[in-house]
Design a protein around this motif. Structure first.
Motif, short mmCIF file in Angstrom:
data_model
loop_
_atom_site.label_atom_id
_atom_site.label_comp_id
_atom_site.label_asym_id
_atom_site.label_seq_id
_atom_site.Cartn_x
_atom_site.Cartn_y
_atom_site.Cartn_z
N ILE A 72 0.87 -1.18 0.00
CA ILE A 72 0.00 0.00 0.00
C ILE A 72 0.91 1.23 0.00
O ILE A 72 1.83 1.32 0.81
N GLY A 73 0.62 2.17 -0.88
CA GLY A 73 1.46 3.37 -0.94
C GLY A 73 1.31 4.24 0.29
O GLY A 73 2.25 4.45 1.04
N ILE A 74 0.09 4.78 0.50
CA ILE A 74 -0.20 5.65 1.64
C ILE A 74 -1.50 5.18 2.27
O ILE A 74 -2.47 4.91 1.55
N GLU A 75 -1.53 5.08 3.59
CA GLU A 75 -2.78 4.73 4.28
C GLU A 75 -3.05 5.74 5.39
O GLU A 75 -2.19 6.00 6.23
N LEU A 76 -4.27 6.29 5.37
CA LEU A 76 -4.78 7.14 6.46
C LEU A 76 -5.78 6.29 7.23
O LEU A 76 -6.71 5.76 6.65
N PHE A 77 -5.61 6.17 8.54
CA PHE A 77 -6.39 5.24 9.34
C PHE A 77 -6.97 5.94 10.56
O PHE A 77 -6.22 6.50 11.37
N HIS A 82 -6.24 15.87 6.82
CA HIS A 82 -4.95 15.78 6.14
C HIS A 82 -5.02 16.43 4.77
O HIS A 82 -6.08 16.50 4.15
N THR A 83 -3.86 16.85 4.28
CA THR A 83 -3.72 17.28 2.90
C THR A 83 -2.67 16.41 2.23
O THR A 83 -1.55 16.29 2.73
N LEU A 84 -3.07 15.76 1.13
CA LEU A 84 -2.15 14.97 0.31
C LEU A 84 -2.10 15.63 -1.05
O LEU A 84 -3.11 15.69 -1.76
N ASN A 101 -11.86 4.70 7.49
CA ASN A 101 -12.60 5.36 8.56
C ASN A 101 -12.03 6.76 8.86
O ASN A 101 -11.77 7.11 10.00
N THR A 102 -11.84 7.52 7.82
CA THR A 102 -11.23 8.83 7.95
C THR A 102 -12.01 9.85 7.12
O THR A 102 -12.65 9.49 6.14
N SER A 103 -11.98 11.09 7.54
CA SER A 103 -12.75 12.10 6.81
C SER A 103 -12.06 13.46 6.88
O SER A 103 -11.06 13.63 7.58
N ASN A 104 -12.63 14.40 6.12
CA ASN A 104 -12.13 15.77 6.08
C ASN A 104 -10.69 15.87 5.59
O ASN A 104 -9.89 16.62 6.12
N ASN A 105 -10.40 15.09 4.56
CA ASN A 105 -9.09 15.11 3.94
C ASN A 105 -9.18 15.78 2.58
O ASN A 105 -10.20 15.69 1.90
N VAL A 129 -26.78 1.55 13.97
CA VAL A 129 -27.78 0.67 13.37
C VAL A 129 -27.55 0.54 11.87
O VAL A 129 -26.94 1.39 11.25
N ARG A 130 -28.06 -0.54 11.30
CA ARG A 130 -27.82 -0.86 9.89
C ARG A 130 -28.24 0.22 8.91
O ARG A 130 -27.74 0.29 7.82
N THR A 131 -29.14 1.09 9.29
CA THR A 131 -29.58 2.13 8.37
C THR A 131 -28.68 3.36 8.40
O THR A 131 -28.84 4.26 7.60
N ALA A 132 -27.73 3.37 9.30
CA ALA A 132 -26.83 4.52 9.38
C ALA A 132 -25.94 4.58 8.14
O ALA A 132 -25.51 3.57 7.62
N THR A 133 -25.67 5.77 7.68
CA THR A 133 -24.82 5.97 6.52
C THR A 133 -23.52 6.63 6.97
O THR A 133 -23.54 7.76 7.45
N PRO A 134 -22.40 5.93 6.80
CA PRO A 134 -21.12 6.56 7.15
C PRO A 134 -20.87 7.77 6.26
O PRO A 134 -21.29 7.81 5.12
N ARG A 135 -20.17 8.76 6.80
CA ARG A 135 -19.87 9.97 6.04
C ARG A 135 -18.38 10.05 5.78
O ARG A 135 -17.58 9.99 6.71
N PHE A 136 -18.02 10.19 4.53
CA PHE A 136 -16.61 10.27 4.18
C PHE A 136 -16.09 11.71 4.26
O PHE A 136 -15.08 11.98 4.85
N GLU A 137 -16.79 12.64 3.61
CA GLU A 137 -16.43 14.04 3.62
C GLU A 137 -14.97 14.30 3.27
O GLU A 137 -14.27 15.07 3.91
#
Length: 161
Positions: A72-77, A82-84, A101-105, A129-137
């Motif tokens: 893997i080149g770069i991993e944000l965990f 961050h700014t790439l 599981n990271t956001s606001n990059n 709960v299963r209906t929740a939607t993860p947010r990437f942003e």
């Protein structure tokens, strides 16, 4: 073994102009590191057996780095803000850029070329709960992604039990 290990409470750190090969990782932060405002600039890593740059902290700036022949080149965990910019990942056997599981990059003007799996892969985990939607942003723009075997960009959601 990493070339550089950035431990907790390392603030306003700059790693630049390093060339290294044949380590497990090029740069890695400590588990859920509290380090912030770290700049990783103009480094070159060859043949890292796992990940070129692994970040589990906040507010890192990764610019003009070149990573060749890694899994893997770069991993944000589990981190964000961050700014790439202007990084090159060439010949990663699995993923060029992995966001778990990271956001606001901000991910712009990177070159991801000739990898085995995905150019950019975003994973989102949720324990609600299963209906929740993860947010990437995450803001992803003007990246060059070519020569990857599976997909150029993959978005994967999964539930934690």
């Amino acid at each position: 073994m990493p070339l550089f290990q950035i431990n907790d409470n390392a603030n306003t750190v700059r790693i630049e102009h390093c060339v290294a090969s044949n380590f497990t990782y090029g740069i890695v932060t400590g588990s859920e590191s509290t380090s912030t405002n770290v700049t990783i600039y103009n480094n070159t890593f060859f043949n890292m057996s796992t990940i070129g740059i692994f970040v589990e902290a906040q507010r890192f700036n990764l610019t003009n780095n070149s990573i060749h022949n890694t899994t893997i080149g770069i991993e944000l965990f589990n981190a964000g803000l961050h700014t790439l910019r202007n990084n090159t990942v060439l010949g990663s056997t699995n993923i060029g850029l992995s966001l778990v599981n990271t956001s606001n990059n901000t991910i712009i003007d990177n070159n991801l070329t000739n990898g085995g799996g995905s150019g950019i892969r975003l994973y989102a985990a949720t324990s609600t709960v299963r209906t929740a939607t993860p947010r990437f942003e995450n803001f992803i723009a003007n990246n060059t992604i070519c020569g990857y075997g599976l997909e150029r960009i993959a978005i994967i959601n999964f539930l934690l039990s």
